[in-house]
Design an enzyme around this catalytic site. Structure first.
Site, short mmCIF file in Angstrom:
data_model
loop_
_atom_site.label_atom_id
_atom_site.label_comp_id
_atom_site.label_asym_id
_atom_site.label_seq_id
_atom_site.Cartn_x
_atom_site.Cartn_y
_atom_site.Cartn_z
N GLU A 27 0.84 -1.20 0.00
CA GLU A 27 0.00 0.00 0.00
C GLU A 27 0.88 1.25 0.00
OE1 GLU A 27 -3.47 -0.38 2.48
OE2 GLU A 27 -3.32 1.72 3.12
N ASP A 44 0.10 5.38 0.62
CA ASP A 44 -1.01 6.20 1.13
C ASP A 44 -0.77 7.69 1.08
OD1 ASP A 44 -2.50 3.95 1.90
OD2 ASP A 44 -1.61 3.92 3.90
N GLU A 59 -3.14 10.22 3.16
CA GLU A 59 -4.30 10.24 4.07
C GLU A 59 -4.37 11.59 4.77
OE1 GLU A 59 -4.77 5.71 5.63
OE2 GLU A 59 -2.95 6.75 6.28
N GLY A 71 4.31 0.60 9.95
CA GLY A 71 4.13 1.70 9.01
C GLY A 71 5.42 2.43 8.73
N ARG A 75 10.17 3.55 17.95
CA ARG A 75 10.05 2.53 16.90
C ARG A 75 11.27 1.60 16.91
NH1 ARG A 75 6.54 3.92 12.61
NH2 ARG A 75 7.19 1.90 11.79
#
Length: 295
Positions: free
Chosen positions: A114, A116, A118, A146, A285
């Site tokens: 994907e 994106d 957004e 992500g 992360r």
């Protein structure tokens, strides 16, 4: 004394605002090389048909308590330039996602790719956040990994239409706002880059669990309907199975890909002044999950 403090505060605020301003010219408009298509030429309704309205090649979709809405390209693509102009809903939009993206989730459920764009809904006292993201082979499924970069914009996206686009080539993904590049995601390894065909989607939906300040503010249907308007569809891509003879458009004056020096300068300026989050710089992360951050 109070007057002096007020003047100083105004000067600091004005300086800060003017220091951001608008990006320098990138010197090239890649969307000008891509023909505009009507909605019916390239897209079809995917879900929520009762929450869609069509007008002269453009489409309006909305979210209310009964449903959101979405559309999908008629073809899947291996690469290409995919753009649209969007006008966002004003006021309270917390919890609401308005999006334009590439995905192969329907072909590869649980293991999809994907790319994106957004728009994360917000409260009236704060600006919209534009989130760019890339998922590769299931990193958006289950235990989500992500690759987000988030930006504020140098304009109010609720006042007028602005152009947003993704250029996906075998070497890189570049995100554009009004033809200004804001992010380049290069292919550093095969494992960190999407290569399977994807469709183009647009949608508006309720993402109250995470969209606005990690779910702090939810969609409030007292403000419904939440409306997303799409027009000026730009699409030029290599359809799935078209083979190596098909090449995607270039994002720069050079046909070899990449960005010109002037485009890079404009992108770096946006990143310095309007980027508000970068997954590679997030100490929370696990960078072992995103090895491209270390390359």
């Amino acid at each position: 004394m109070a007057l002096i403090l007020s003047i100083l505060l105004f000067m600091v605020t004005s300086t800060s605002t003017n220091a951001q301003g608008i990006p320098p010219s990138p010197g090239y408009n890649p969307s000008s090389t891509v023909d505009t298509v009507t909605f019916d030429q390239a897209y079809q309704t995917l879900w929520g048909p009762q929450n869609q309205r069509f007008d002269q090649g453009s489409v309006t979709i909305w979210l209310d308590k009964s449903s959101g809405s979405g559309f999908k390209s008629k073809e899947s693509y291996e690469s290409g330039f995919f753009g649209t102009a969007v006008k966002l809903h004003p006021g309270y939009t917390a919890g609401v996602i308005t999006s334009f993206y590439l995905s192969n989730n329907e072909d590869h459920p649980g293991n999809h790719d994907e790319v994106d764009i957004e728009f994360l809904g917000t409260t009236p006292d704060k600006p919209y956040t534009l989130q760019t993201n890339v998922y590769i082979r299931g990193s958006g499924d289950g235990n989500i990994i992500g690759r987000e970069q988030k930006f504020h914009l140098w304009f109010d996206p609720t006042e007028d239409f602005h152009d947003y686009a993704m250029l996906w080539t075998p070497k890189e993904i570049i995100f554009f706002v009004d033809d200004v590049p804001i992010r380049r995601y290069p292919r550093k390894t095969d494992d960190t880059f999407p290569s399977r065909p994807m469709y183009v989607y647009g949608s508006i939906w309720d993402a109250s669990s995470w969209a606005t300040e990690n779910g702090k503010y939810k969609a409030n249907y007292g403000y419904q309907p939440f409306v997303g308007r799409y027009s000026n569809f730009k699409l030029k891509g290599c359809e799935a199975g078209s083979g190596q003879s098909c090449r995607p458009p270039s994002g720069s004056p050079s046909n070899t890909g990449g960005l010109s020096r002037q485009q890079v300068a404009a992108m770096q300026w946006v990143q310095r002044n309007y980027k508000v989050y970068d997954y590679c710089s997030d100490p929370k992360r696990d960078q072992n999950q995103t090895p491209e951050c270390k390359i």
